[in-house]
Design a protein around this motif. Structure first.
Motif, mmCIF file in Angstrom:
data_model
loop_
_atom_site.group_PDB
_atom_site.id
_atom_site.type_symbol
_atom_site.label_atom_id
_atom_site.label_comp_id
_atom_site.label_asym_id
_atom_site.label_seq_id
_atom_site.Cartn_x
_atom_site.Cartn_y
_atom_site.Cartn_z
ATOM 1 N N GLU A 38 -8.457 3.305 4.316
ATOM 2 C CA GLU A 38 -7.681 4.268 3.534
ATOM 3 C C GLU A 38 -6.759 3.602 2.520
ATOM 4 O OE1 GLU A 38 -7.639 7.784 3.562
ATOM 5 O OE2 GLU A 38 -9.527 7.432 4.607
ATOM 6 N N PHE A 39 -6.403 2.341 2.774
ATOM 7 C CA PHE A 39 -5.499 1.650 1.850
ATOM 8 C C PHE A 39 -6.202 1.190 0.577
ATOM 9 C CE2 PHE A 39 -3.177 1.414 5.834
ATOM 10 C CZ PHE A 39 -1.889 1.743 5.425
ATOM 11 N N LEU A 40 -7.513 1.354 0.535
ATOM 12 C CA LEU A 40 -8.228 1.089 -0.717
ATOM 13 C C LEU A 40 -8.039 2.226 -1.717
ATOM 14 C CD1 LEU A 40 -11.530 -0.377 0.770
ATOM 15 C CD2 LEU A 40 -9.659 -1.647 -0.326
ATOM 16 N N LYS A 41 -7.537 3.369 -1.222
ATOM 17 C CA LYS A 41 -7.233 4.501 -2.107
ATOM 18 C C LYS A 41 -5.868 4.287 -2.749
ATOM 19 C CE LYS A 41 -9.833 7.758 0.768
ATOM 20 N NZ LYS A 41 -9.750 8.972 1.616
ATOM 21 N N ASN A 42 -5.779 4.548 -4.015
ATOM 22 C CA ASN A 42 -4.549 4.279 -4.767
ATOM 23 C C ASN A 42 -3.328 4.968 -4.174
ATOM 24 O OD1 ASN A 42 -5.674 2.566 -6.672
ATOM 25 N ND2 ASN A 42 -6.231 4.229 -8.064
ATOM 26 N N ALA A 43 -3.473 6.233 -3.770
ATOM 27 C CA ALA A 43 -2.315 6.991 -3.283
ATOM 28 C C ALA A 43 -1.762 6.380 -1.998
ATOM 29 C CB ALA A 43 -2.701 8.448 -3.058
ATOM 30 N N THR A 44 -2.643 6.028 -1.065
ATOM 31 C CA THR A 44 -2.207 5.450 0.209
ATOM 32 C C THR A 44 -1.595 4.075 0.004
ATOM 33 O OG1 THR A 44 -4.060 6.606 1.243
ATOM 34 C CG2 THR A 44 -2.919 4.965 2.579
ATOM 35 N N ARG A 45 -2.242 3.281 -0.812
ATOM 36 C CA ARG A 45 -1.727 1.934 -1.091
ATOM 37 C C ARG A 45 -0.369 2.018 -1.775
ATOM 38 N NH1 ARG A 45 -5.946 0.111 -3.373
ATOM 39 N NH2 ARG A 45 -5.365 0.333 -5.549
ATOM 40 N N SER A 46 -0.216 2.938 -2.722
ATOM 41 C CA SER A 46 1.057 3.091 -3.436
ATOM 42 C C SER A 46 2.173 3.522 -2.494
ATOM 43 C CB SER A 46 0.912 4.111 -4.567
ATOM 44 O OG SER A 46 0.014 3.643 -5.546
ATOM 45 N N GLU A 47 1.843 4.412 -1.550
ATOM 46 C CA GLU A 47 2.844 4.835 -0.566
ATOM 47 C C GLU A 47 3.309 3.647 0.268
ATOM 48 O OE1 GLU A 47 3.331 7.777 3.346
ATOM 49 O OE2 GLU A 47 1.463 7.780 2.186
ATOM 50 N N PHE A 48 2.366 2.836 0.725
ATOM 51 C CA PHE A 48 2.697 1.653 1.517
ATOM 52 C C PHE A 48 3.582 0.694 0.718
ATOM 53 C CE2 PHE A 48 1.244 -2.836 2.192
ATOM 54 C CZ PHE A 48 1.918 -3.079 3.381
ATOM 55 N N LEU A 49 3.198 0.391 -0.507
ATOM 56 C CA LEU A 49 3.960 -0.551 -1.329
ATOM 57 C C LEU A 49 5.358 -0.018 -1.627
ATOM 58 C CD1 LEU A 49 1.108 -1.695 -3.754
ATOM 59 C CD2 LEU A 49 2.096 -2.986 -1.847
ATOM 60 N N LEU B 150 -8.030 3.694 10.718
ATOM 61 C CA LEU B 150 -8.542 4.305 9.489
ATOM 62 C C LEU B 150 -8.261 3.413 8.280
ATOM 63 C CD1 LEU B 150 -7.423 7.996 10.123
ATOM 64 C CD2 LEU B 150 -9.694 6.993 10.461
ATOM 65 N N GLY B 151 -7.281 2.532 8.410
ATOM 66 C CA GLY B 151 -6.963 1.606 7.329
ATOM 67 C C GLY B 151 -5.946 0.581 7.770
ATOM 68 N N VAL B 152 -5.957 -0.579 7.103
ATOM 69 C CA VAL B 152 -4.997 -1.655 7.381
ATOM 70 C C VAL B 152 -4.530 -2.215 6.044
ATOM 71 C CG1 VAL B 152 -4.549 -3.815 8.608
ATOM 72 C CG2 VAL B 152 -6.367 -2.299 9.406
ATOM 73 N N ALA B 153 -3.255 -2.581 5.995
ATOM 74 C CA ALA B 153 -2.697 -3.222 4.798
ATOM 75 C C ALA B 153 -1.807 -4.379 5.231
ATOM 76 C CB ALA B 153 -1.876 -2.224 3.978
ATOM 77 N N VAL B 154 -1.925 -5.504 4.523
ATOM 78 C CA VAL B 154 -1.096 -6.675 4.796
ATOM 79 C C VAL B 154 -0.618 -7.255 3.471
ATOM 80 C CG1 VAL B 154 -0.988 -8.982 5.828
ATOM 81 C CG2 VAL B 154 -2.439 -7.217 6.877
ATOM 82 N N VAL B 155 0.677 -7.459 3.365
ATOM 83 C CA VAL B 155 1.265 -8.148 2.207
ATOM 84 C C VAL B 155 2.138 -9.277 2.742
ATOM 85 C CG1 VAL B 155 2.886 -7.982 0.272
ATOM 86 C CG2 VAL B 155 1.215 -6.165 0.642
ATOM 87 N N ILE B 156 1.970 -10.465 2.184
ATOM 88 C CA ILE B 156 2.800 -11.612 2.573
ATOM 89 C C ILE B 156 3.478 -12.170 1.335
ATOM 90 C CG2 ILE B 156 2.789 -13.977 3.465
ATOM 91 C CD1 ILE B 156 0.516 -13.215 5.304
ATOM 92 N N GLU B 157 4.778 -12.417 1.455
ATOM 93 C CA GLU B 157 5.569 -13.069 0.408
ATOM 94 C C GLU B 157 6.110 -14.364 0.997
ATOM 95 O OE1 GLU B 157 7.909 -9.605 -1.787
ATOM 96 O OE2 GLU B 157 8.033 -9.409 0.404
ATOM 97 N N SER C 81 -2.191 10.041 13.345
ATOM 98 C CA SER C 81 -2.904 9.450 12.212
ATOM 99 C C SER C 81 -1.970 9.227 11.032
ATOM 100 C CB SER C 81 -4.081 10.331 11.794
ATOM 101 O OG SER C 81 -3.627 11.642 11.478
ATOM 102 N N GLU C 82 -0.697 8.992 11.339
ATOM 103 C CA GLU C 82 0.285 8.686 10.295
ATOM 104 C C GLU C 82 0.416 7.176 10.145
ATOM 105 O OE1 GLU C 82 1.523 11.168 8.538
ATOM 106 O OE2 GLU C 82 0.430 12.557 9.827
ATOM 107 N N ILE D 212 -3.227 2.758 9.885
ATOM 108 C CA ILE D 212 -3.321 4.192 10.153
ATOM 109 C C ILE D 212 -4.201 4.351 11.381
ATOM 110 C CG2 ILE D 212 -4.039 6.440 9.272
ATOM 111 C CD1 ILE D 212 -3.582 5.300 6.428
ATOM 112 N N PRO D 213 -3.632 4.794 12.498
ATOM 113 C CA PRO D 213 -4.386 4.838 13.756
ATOM 114 C C PRO D 213 -5.611 5.752 13.691
ATOM 115 C CG PRO D 213 -2.034 5.101 14.152
ATOM 116 C CD PRO D 213 -2.236 5.218 12.673
#
Length: 198
Positions: free
Chosen positions: A179-190, A146-153, A73-74, A103-104
């Protein structure tokens, strides 16, 4: 032995597109029958089929073809995935990189499948905003993470070659779920996608 390359295209689509591009060349004031342009309608017809092949691909099937049960779950990140697409407004290219994390929740997929999902949706007439959410949606639907995040440049030739003609502008879009809607998780990803590994 003479060089030959074998590619497969829909004959009916190729024929129809060739006729259209022949007419386009004439409408632009060119002579479609001059030597340099004789094969251009065929080349463009085949190029356009290649550049829009994503319409015939299934992102969920691609992910599910290499879906494995795994008790982790990492956060898993695949960043700097090169992408090329076509703006649906002017049919000019835009290109850049996608950064994707999930996050699986009992299931993972092959890392190359994440990159292939980008191709499925970028090989269509697109807008960057929709491309971002479509990639997220496919991963969410197939893996139920548990969560998905996508950033495109990306850089858009419709802004660089015409219109405002701004050569160095980069468009960034993002989509987050779970989970990426949480600030801490999103900040870690970014932070991780911004980091440069030595």
């Amino acid at each position: 032995m003479a060089y030959s390359r074998t590619e497969h295209y829909d004959e009916q689509a190729t024929s129809s597109l060739m006729k259209s591009y022949h007419e386009v060349l004439a409408a632009l004031g060119e002579d479609p029958d001059r030597e340099g342009l004789l094969k251009t309608p065929e080349r463009v017809a085949k190029a356009m089929q290649y550049l829009t092949q994503g319409y015939h691909l299934d992102a969920n099937a691609i992910i599910n073809s290499a879906k494995f049960h795994e008790d982790v779950s990492e956060m898993i990140i695949v960043k700097d995935i090169e992408l090329f697409s076509m703006c649906e407004h002017h049919m000019l290219p835009f290109f850049g990189k996608a950064h994707i994390a999930y996050i699986p929740n009992g299931w993972i997929t092959g890392l190359s499948k994440i990159a292939r999902v980008v191709d499925v949706f970028s090989r269509r007439l697109q807008v960057q905003e929709r491309l971002t959410t479509q990639i997220l949606g496919a991963i969410k639907e197939s893996l139920n993470p548990l969560g998905v995040a996508v950033v495109i440049e990306a850089k858009h030739l419709c802004m660089m070659m015409r219109g405002v003609q701004k050569q160095n502008s980069v468009t960034t879009t993002s989509a987050f779920d779970g989970e990426f809607l949480k600030n801490a998780t999103r900040s870690e990803f970014l932070k991780l996608i911004s980091a440069k590994l030595d």
